[in-house]
Design a protein around this motif. Sequence first.
Motif, PDB file in Angstrom:
ATOM      1  N   ASP A 196       0.837  -1.206   0.000  1.00 38.48           N
ATOM      2  CA  ASP A 196       0.000   0.000   0.000  1.00 38.48           C
ATOM      3  C   ASP A 196       0.868   1.250   0.000  1.00 38.48           C
ATOM      4  O   ASP A 196       0.552   2.258  -0.676  1.00 38.48           O
ATOM      5  CB  ASP A 196      -0.919   0.001   1.231  1.00 38.48           C
ATOM      6  N   THR A 197       1.969   1.200   0.719  1.00 33.13           N
ATOM      7  CA  THR A 197       2.908   2.333   0.743  1.00 33.13           C
ATOM      8  C   THR A 197       3.478   2.582  -0.656  1.00 33.13           C
ATOM      9  O   THR A 197       3.580   3.729  -1.112  1.00 33.13           O
ATOM     10  CB  THR A 197       4.059   2.042   1.733  1.00 33.13           C
ATOM     11  N   ILE A 198       3.831   1.492  -1.318  1.00 36.45           N
ATOM     12  CA  ILE A 198       4.366   1.606  -2.686  1.00 36.45           C
ATOM     13  C   ILE A 198       3.318   2.198  -3.617  1.00 36.45           C
ATOM     14  O   ILE A 198       3.596   3.084  -4.430  1.00 36.45           O
ATOM     15  CB  ILE A 198       4.832   0.221  -3.201  1.00 36.45           C
ATOM     16  N   THR A 199       2.068   1.716  -3.481  1.00 30.79           N
ATOM     17  CA  THR A 199       0.984   2.203  -4.343  1.00 30.79           C
ATOM     18  C   THR A 199       0.735   3.681  -4.099  1.00 30.79           C
ATOM     19  O   THR A 199       0.548   4.459  -5.048  1.00 30.79           O
ATOM     20  CB  THR A 199      -0.295   1.402  -4.069  1.00 30.79           C
ATOM     21  N   ASN A 200       0.754   4.044  -2.850  1.00 27.44           N
ATOM     22  CA  ASN A 200       0.540   5.461  -2.524  1.00 27.44           C
ATOM     23  C   ASN A 200       1.663   6.331  -3.076  1.00 27.44           C
ATOM     24  O   ASN A 200       1.421   7.435  -3.565  1.00 27.44           O
ATOM     25  CB  ASN A 200       0.431   5.639  -1.002  1.00 27.44           C
ATOM     26  N   MET A 201       2.905   5.801  -3.009  1.00 26.50           N
ATOM     27  CA  MET A 201       4.032   6.576  -3.533  1.00 26.50           C
ATOM     28  C   MET A 201       3.937   6.694  -5.055  1.00 26.50           C
ATOM     29  O   MET A 201       4.238   7.740  -5.629  1.00 26.50           O
ATOM     30  CB  MET A 201       5.358   5.929  -3.151  1.00 26.50           C
ATOM     31  N   LYS A 202       3.499   5.598  -5.682  1.00 24.32           N
ATOM     32  CA  LYS A 202       3.298   5.639  -7.139  1.00 24.32           C
ATOM     33  C   LYS A 202       2.284   6.719  -7.493  1.00 24.32           C
ATOM     34  O   LYS A 202       2.505   7.528  -8.417  1.00 24.32           O
ATOM     35  CB  LYS A 202       2.828   4.282  -7.630  1.00 24.32           C
ATOM     36  N   ASP A 203       1.149   6.731  -6.784  1.00 29.18           N
ATOM     37  CA  ASP A 203       0.119   7.739  -7.054  1.00 29.18           C
ATOM     38  C   ASP A 203       0.671   9.138  -6.811  1.00 29.18           C
ATOM     39  O   ASP A 203       0.362  10.078  -7.557  1.00 29.18           O
ATOM     40  CB  ASP A 203      -1.093   7.498  -6.163  1.00 29.18           C
ATOM     41  N   GLN A 204       1.500   9.254  -5.766  1.00 28.09           N
ATOM     42  CA  GLN A 204       2.091  10.561  -5.452  1.00 28.09           C
ATOM     43  C   GLN A 204       3.031  11.012  -6.567  1.00 28.09           C
ATOM     44  O   GLN A 204       2.989  12.178  -6.989  1.00 28.09           O
ATOM     45  CB  GLN A 204       2.844  10.480  -4.122  1.00 28.09           C
ATOM     46  N   LEU A 205       3.855  10.076  -7.043  1.00 32.46           N
ATOM     47  CA  LEU A 205       4.802  10.421  -8.106  1.00 32.46           C
ATOM     48  C   LEU A 205       4.064  10.763  -9.391  1.00 32.46           C
ATOM     49  O   LEU A 205       4.425  11.711 -10.103  1.00 32.46           O
ATOM     50  CB  LEU A 205       5.785   9.265  -8.350  1.00 32.46           C
ATOM     51  N   LEU A 206       3.033   9.980  -9.719  1.00 30.70           N
ATOM     52  CA  LEU A 206       2.264  10.259 -10.932  1.00 30.70           C
ATOM     53  C   LEU A 206       1.573  11.608 -10.840  1.00 30.70           C
ATOM     54  O   LEU A 206       1.388  12.303 -11.852  1.00 30.70           O
ATOM     55  CB  LEU A 206       1.240   9.153 -11.171  1.00 30.70           C
ATOM     56  N   SER A 207       1.180  11.982  -9.634  1.00 27.03           N
ATOM     57  CA  SER A 207       0.509  13.275  -9.473  1.00 27.03           C
ATOM     58  C   SER A 207       1.444  14.435  -9.787  1.00 27.03           C
ATOM     59  O   SER A 207       0.994  15.551 -10.062  1.00 27.03           O
ATOM     60  CB  SER A 207      -0.039  13.405  -8.047  1.00 27.03           C
ATOM     61  N   LYS A 208       2.762  14.170  -9.708  1.00 30.02           N
ATOM     62  CA  LYS A 208       3.745  15.207 -10.039  1.00 30.02           C
ATOM     63  C   LYS A 208       3.983  15.326 -11.546  1.00 30.02           C
ATOM     64  O   LYS A 208       4.656  16.253 -11.996  1.00 30.02           O
ATOM     65  CB  LYS A 208       5.071  14.910  -9.347  1.00 30.02           C
TER      66      LYS A 208
END
Length: 963
Positions: free
Chosen positions: A400-412
């Motif tokens: 879940d942490t990885i998924t959240n980081m992916k979403d965070q990076l994509l948001s950039k």
Amino acid sequence: MKNKNLFISFIIKLIIFLVFGVLFYSGIFSKLDFRLYDSLLTQRKEPAADPNIMLVKIDDYAIKELGEWPWGRDTIADALLRMKELGVDTAIFDIEYISPTKNGIAPAAEQKIFKQIYATEDTVNELISQLSTAINAGYVRASEVPSLVSQMIAENIEPTFENLQTYIAENMSRDNDEYFARCLQFFGKAYLTINHDNLGYDITNEDKQYIIKRMLTDKIEDVSNLVELGNEYTSISTGEERGFNPAMNKLMTRAHGANFTNSVVDSDGVRRRIQLLVKFNDTYINQLAFGPFLEIADSNTLVREKDYLIVKNAKNAYTGKRKDLKIPLDSNGRLIINYRHGSSDESFKNDSIINIIHLDTFEEQILVCLNNIAQQAVYENDGSEMEYTRAAWYLLDEYDTITNMKDQLLSKCTGFNEDGSVIDGITPDEYSEYFNLRNQFYKDVNEFASAGYLETVIQRLDKLANQLDKETVEELKTYLTEDFDNLKYFSDSFNDFMKELRELYQNAYCIIGNTATSTTDIGATPYITKYMNVGIHANVLNTLLNEDFIYNVRWQWGFLLAFALSIFMLTFIKASNAKQNIITFIAYLIYCLVWGGLFVFSKYYIQFIGTILCLVVDLAAGIGYRFFLSNKEKQFITQIASSFANKDTVNELRKNPDAFKTEGQKKCITALFSDIQKFSTLSESIGKLYGDEGPNKLIEILNEYLGQMSNEILRNSGNIDKYEGDAIISMFGAPDPMNTHTPEEWAYLCLDSAIRMKKVEVEFNQKHADLFEPKEITHEDGRKEIIQLKPLQTRIGVNSGEAFVGLMGSKTDTFSKLNYTMIGDTVNLASRLEGVNKAYGSWIMCSDDTWNMADSGAHKGAIAAKRLDQVRVVGRSTPVQLYSIIGFTSELTQEQSEQIDVFHAALDKYLTRDFANAGKLFMQANSMCGGDPIALVFADRCKNFIENGVADDWDGVINMTSK
């Protein structure tokens, strides 16, 4: 004559080359040139494949699993994320994303929504429980309950359900175009397409200006506007209307670059060349593979020159060294693609995109297994969950942490400004952290799957068998065993497959395109008629990276060199026709093989099918013209030679006209002169006998007589020089086109003919004996006269030696009369010897040169002759030994042979001044065989010398005072 033929040959060649030059310019040979190019290309060494070029295929295998193309763009977006993880350097899309797509269902939407519903349910239940507790405790009066419920619904429950509704709306669907766009930027060096044909799509000026400023280049020095000229030529030749159709703006703002996909199709439907640049609004669009190449070469400064595009200070992909790279172009500014020889799959490393997607499948299955394991808890004696459950939940939290980081990076990944600066991007450290988390996760999963938890769980379940329902225990054992086994399988498969794909994709320049059976993106190459066009871009990039170029030499150079070679062939005009034909054929063949070999074994190609055809026509025209001249020459030779040569010689000359030397040449010959004795008296007598018919009768007699005499000359391959009244002038040994006899043999054949001529003369006289009977004629005045014609008697003179022979006479436009004749001292002496016969009463006289040559070798002793004086004839100071030819030795009677011996004995005494005895022997010789006029001549001399004496310096040489 040669000069005239040379000029005509030059004019013929000039006309041929002018015609073919015009045909060349018209492009009539293009398709034939394409075929020749293709056949030669197959003979060339195959260019090496760059190890980093890779085709990522949307193939039948992928379509079978994922359904018909096109797929949702989230599928390709997820593949891009995975390619980034695999270490891919560049992603080049040979797919046009011009139009937007509909939203799709968000991944894990069901799980998220159900989770939110459960949370909402818990919130509502908690509110109801609190209200119920308050009522039971008496904190709320019964009269206050309705208003309190209304307040709770308005302030708490309704907002909670509104939040749920909003959450469902936001998480049920996803804008796949936006997701794909963010994944493009997340990946990094991802290139989209610009179609420079007019496809009819509208694009706003704002979007157009963004692309021009950010993605197109203006750093090109093109003084002569050669790029635009080449673009116009290609558009006209292909019939395509130029336009500007980029991928949709949402994607273009996140892509690293965009280049055109259009390829050049030759008139025969084959793709052999490609434009590298297309001009648009004073800027330039790069070709799909050329844009990434410039990135690899770390250069964006270009210079367009005639036949070349120069990439300034380009870095070599293999050595890292920099130089100005000169890319050769054809005459219309296109790069000739140096194709690898097989199909695209055979030429470059490749992989189905489904294999990348399979990684996601493995990942999903790992999560399913972890969820199943986490939710199937087995408890310890103290009531706590066993360790495996906590470890499984930890892994799920980690993911879940990885998924959240992916979403965070994509948001950039919100795009780039016009100047290329990132609006809000991902730092290298963030990339590193993200992928390190993913690597650690899979490492942890592998350790979890290999930790032996299942054995501990089974043991614990066995202990609980007495406390729990046996069926429940067995069911737990089965499910957990299956989940742990599946987890181990998918974890190992994922790691193994990940390792394999990393090795395949690491640092790759991936070109992504459709290669499925259903695709229409198929063209023809010089090697394969149905070639996946995505492979064309791979070949372009391979040609550029390897710097393994095909240099196009303009056809004019080859054509001019061929013309120069053709003109050079005129230097052999003096050679025989056969030699000219062979030399020209070999020279032209070598010329064509050199150009073909230059392409096969080197890198230079020239369009030369037209040149080949031109040379073939030139060769054929040359052969035809020489054949015409040869026939004309043969007719001329036949006309000339038949007037003096026998049929065999004429046939030989016709077969070998070059052997007939029409120009003068010095040659050893034997000349024969014959003349009828007292011909004037004969012609006068015939005139008296036949009156007005006298000339005709005389010509009739002469024609028959000379014809029979000539036949004996021609029988031995002698040649008639000319007839002078009653005289025959002939030569032996010229022309002798095939050198059939030696000079000695020609001398013998000449004497042989002379002897036979005398025999024929006897036969003629016998046949026309009545002609020589006495006849009485009456003159106009009444006088009667008896006239008796004497039998024809011919004197013959023969001499051998060098003489000038050849065609002599006049050959002008107004008068042409040529005769193959002989001149020189040798000829003059033969003429003198014919006249010398008068002084000796002989009939065949030859010089010692003739006698020594004839009486030698195989013919030694075959002819009998009397040796006579040495004489000085008129016009010659050197004395000549004379011989009187008697006949063939084999035909002489014994008495004739003895007569010759007696004569020679007498001559020997004569030359020693023993005139008395010599005279007696000469008279003895005269008494034999019915008389010997020659012996009488010498006997009279002996009598005269005895009576008058001789000078002290007398040497036996006789000076002839008349011809």
